[in-house]
Motif scaffolding. Structure first.
Motif, short mmCIF file in Angstrom:
data_model
loop_
_atom_site.label_atom_id
_atom_site.label_comp_id
_atom_site.label_asym_id
_atom_site.label_seq_id
_atom_site.Cartn_x
_atom_site.Cartn_y
_atom_site.Cartn_z
N ARG A 42 3.42 13.67 6.06
CA ARG A 42 3.97 12.36 6.43
C ARG A 42 3.02 11.23 6.06
O ARG A 42 3.43 10.17 5.56
CB ARG A 42 4.27 12.31 7.93
N LYS A 43 1.74 11.43 6.33
CA LYS A 43 0.76 10.40 6.02
C LYS A 43 0.59 10.26 4.51
O LYS A 43 0.63 11.24 3.76
CB LYS A 43 -0.60 10.73 6.65
N ALA A 44 0.41 9.03 4.07
CA ALA A 44 0.04 8.79 2.68
C ALA A 44 -1.39 9.27 2.46
O ALA A 44 -2.15 9.42 3.42
CB ALA A 44 0.16 7.31 2.35
N GLN A 45 -1.75 9.52 1.22
CA GLN A 45 -3.08 10.07 0.93
C GLN A 45 -3.74 9.30 -0.21
O GLN A 45 -3.11 8.97 -1.21
CB GLN A 45 -2.98 11.55 0.54
N LEU A 46 -5.02 9.01 -0.02
CA LEU A 46 -5.86 8.46 -1.07
C LEU A 46 -6.92 9.51 -1.40
O LEU A 46 -7.60 10.01 -0.50
CB LEU A 46 -6.55 7.17 -0.61
N ILE A 47 -7.04 9.87 -2.67
CA ILE A 47 -8.09 10.79 -3.10
C ILE A 47 -8.99 10.02 -4.06
O ILE A 47 -8.56 9.58 -5.12
CB ILE A 47 -7.53 12.03 -3.81
N TYR A 48 -10.23 9.84 -3.66
CA TYR A 48 -11.20 9.06 -4.44
C TYR A 48 -12.09 10.02 -5.24
O TYR A 48 -12.73 10.90 -4.67
CB TYR A 48 -12.05 8.20 -3.50
N GLY A 75 3.45 8.73 1.53
CA GLY A 75 3.80 9.77 2.49
C GLY A 75 5.10 10.46 2.14
O GLY A 75 6.00 9.88 1.52
N ASP A 76 5.17 11.74 2.51
CA ASP A 76 6.37 12.58 2.31
C ASP A 76 6.70 12.81 0.84
O ASP A 76 7.83 13.21 0.52
CB ASP A 76 7.60 11.97 3.02
N MET A 77 5.75 12.58 -0.05
CA MET A 77 6.00 12.83 -1.47
C MET A 77 5.46 14.21 -1.85
O MET A 77 4.29 14.51 -1.66
CB MET A 77 5.32 11.76 -2.33
N LEU A 78 6.33 15.05 -2.39
CA LEU A 78 5.91 16.37 -2.87
C LEU A 78 5.00 16.18 -4.07
O LEU A 78 5.34 15.48 -5.02
CB LEU A 78 7.13 17.20 -3.24
N HIS A 79 3.82 16.80 -4.02
CA HIS A 79 2.86 16.61 -5.10
C HIS A 79 1.94 17.82 -5.22
O HIS A 79 1.74 18.56 -4.27
CB HIS A 79 2.02 15.35 -4.86
N SER A 80 1.42 18.00 -6.40
CA SER A 80 0.37 18.99 -6.63
C SER A 80 -0.82 18.26 -7.21
O SER A 80 -0.67 17.25 -7.91
CB SER A 80 0.83 20.10 -7.57
N VAL A 81 -2.02 18.74 -6.94
CA VAL A 81 -3.25 18.09 -7.40
C VAL A 81 -4.14 19.13 -8.05
O VAL A 81 -4.25 20.26 -7.57
CB VAL A 81 -3.99 17.40 -6.24
N ARG A 82 -4.77 18.73 -9.16
CA ARG A 82 -5.64 19.64 -9.89
C ARG A 82 -6.88 18.88 -10.35
O ARG A 82 -6.81 17.71 -10.72
CB ARG A 82 -4.89 20.22 -11.10
N PHE A 93 -6.30 9.65 4.68
CA PHE A 93 -4.89 9.80 5.05
C PHE A 93 -4.49 8.60 5.89
O PHE A 93 -5.19 8.23 6.82
CB PHE A 93 -4.66 11.10 5.83
N VAL A 94 -3.35 8.00 5.53
CA VAL A 94 -2.94 6.73 6.14
C VAL A 94 -1.48 6.81 6.58
O VAL A 94 -0.61 7.19 5.79
CB VAL A 94 -3.11 5.56 5.14
N GLU A 95 -1.22 6.43 7.84
CA GLU A 95 0.16 6.32 8.28
C GLU A 95 0.88 5.26 7.45
O GLU A 95 0.34 4.16 7.22
CB GLU A 95 0.23 5.93 9.76
N PRO A 96 2.09 5.55 6.97
CA PRO A 96 2.79 4.61 6.08
C PRO A 96 2.96 3.21 6.65
O PRO A 96 2.98 2.23 5.91
CB PRO A 96 4.15 5.30 5.85
N GLN A 97 3.07 3.08 7.98
CA GLN A 97 3.27 1.77 8.60
C GLN A 97 1.98 1.16 9.12
O GLN A 97 2.02 0.21 9.90
CB GLN A 97 4.29 1.89 9.74
#
Length: 288
Positions: A42-48, A75-82, A93-97
């Motif tokens: 649910r939370k949005a994500q920032l990867i630095y 948030g709520d976006m299906l994703h893969s990271v490599r 991780f950030v709450e969308p609101q």
């Protein structure tokens, strides 16, 4: 205690269940060629990215994150990271609101020195930090800076049409091919005009610009691993290193050596210094 990624994978935690609008992970990961399967939260994500190249794939495209840039995943976006090569990164991780003005789509963000220091400072907070006081004020400033972070154009949009997705796979499998667009169209069962029109509709780019964007993404992956401009140019089908440098400068506004040095981590700076020609954003397996 603030958990660390070297102790446990963040995906073994209930990120969405932590009662704070912002969670900055003390995630000093260093690893090589890792991948995390498609997932969502649910939370949005920032990867630095401090070191190495990160790749994120969602339904609508592929993003690349060079050192000193960050990947924003709504948030709520299906994703893969490599990760490609040696990587080191931190997570937020950030709450969308949590604040107005956060990016609404997946993107790569340039990280200012202030945003970087705020992020690194926040990773030292307790998971349930005080919601009033100095730490809360720093988090608020971090969110303000995040909203102001400029977006980097490091996105390869992925078409939804089945035939164009086949074309994407073919180009990824043979990026050095000099096959003209008409022949590519024939191979996927379309006329050249129909393919060009559909590409413009679905990705907003001509075939030539779309393939150039793919070459930029693939070249950054290779350069970050320490390959020379000459090697990368030949691998992508260019007649010479200077031809590749011209393409990269046109796409990114600066030569690859300068582009990597400006994101100067030790690994990438060393790779960039090996570029003698001057041709324009730890995990261990299972993170982030």
């Amino acid at each position: 205690m603030q958990p660390t990624a070297t102790e446990d994978s963040p995906h073994s935690w209930d990120i969405d269940g932590i009662a704070r609008q912002v969670i900055a992970l003390n995630a000093s990961w260093v690893g090589r060629d890792w991948e995390h399967a498609p997932h969502r939260h649910r939370k949005a994500q920032l990867i630095y990215s401090v070191r190495g190249i990160l790749n994120c794939e969602v339904e609508t495209g592929l993003w690349i994150v060079p050192p000193q840039c960050a990947l924003w995943i709504p948030g709520d976006m299906l994703h893969s990271v490599r990760g490609s090569g040696e990587t080191e990164c931190y997570c937020l991780f950030v709450e969308p609101q949590a604040i107005e003005g956060l990016p609404s789509a997946c993107c790569t963000l340039a990280v200012s020195p202030l945003l970087r220091e705020l992020l690194l400072k926040a990773t030292g907070f307790e998971t349930l930090y005080a919601e009033q006081g100095p730490q809360a004020r720093l988090i608020a400033t971090l969110l303000d800076e995040l909203c102001e972070a400029p977006v980097e154009d490091l996105h390869l949009p992925t078409p939804s049409d089945r035939r164009l997705r086949q074309l994407t796979r073919m180009l990824l499998a043979d990026p050095a091919s000099k096959t003209p667009s008409g022949e590519w169209a024939r191979r996927i069962g379309m006329s050249e005009r129909s393919m060009s029109r559909l590409l413009l509709q679905q990705v907003g780019m001509s075939f030539g610009r779309w393939r150039r964007q793919l070459h930029v993404i693939l070249s950054l992956q290779r350069l970050a691993r320490g390959e020379s401009v000459q090697t990368v140019a030949l691998a992508l089908g260019y007649e010479s290193a200077s031809g590749f440098v011209t393409m990269f400068r046109k796409a990114m506004g600066k030569p690859p050596a300068r582009y990597l040095l400006e994101r100067g981590t030790s690994g990438e700076a060393g790779a960039a210094r090996s570029i003698v020609l001057v041709p324009a954003c730890s995990p261990t397996p299972g993170t982030p």
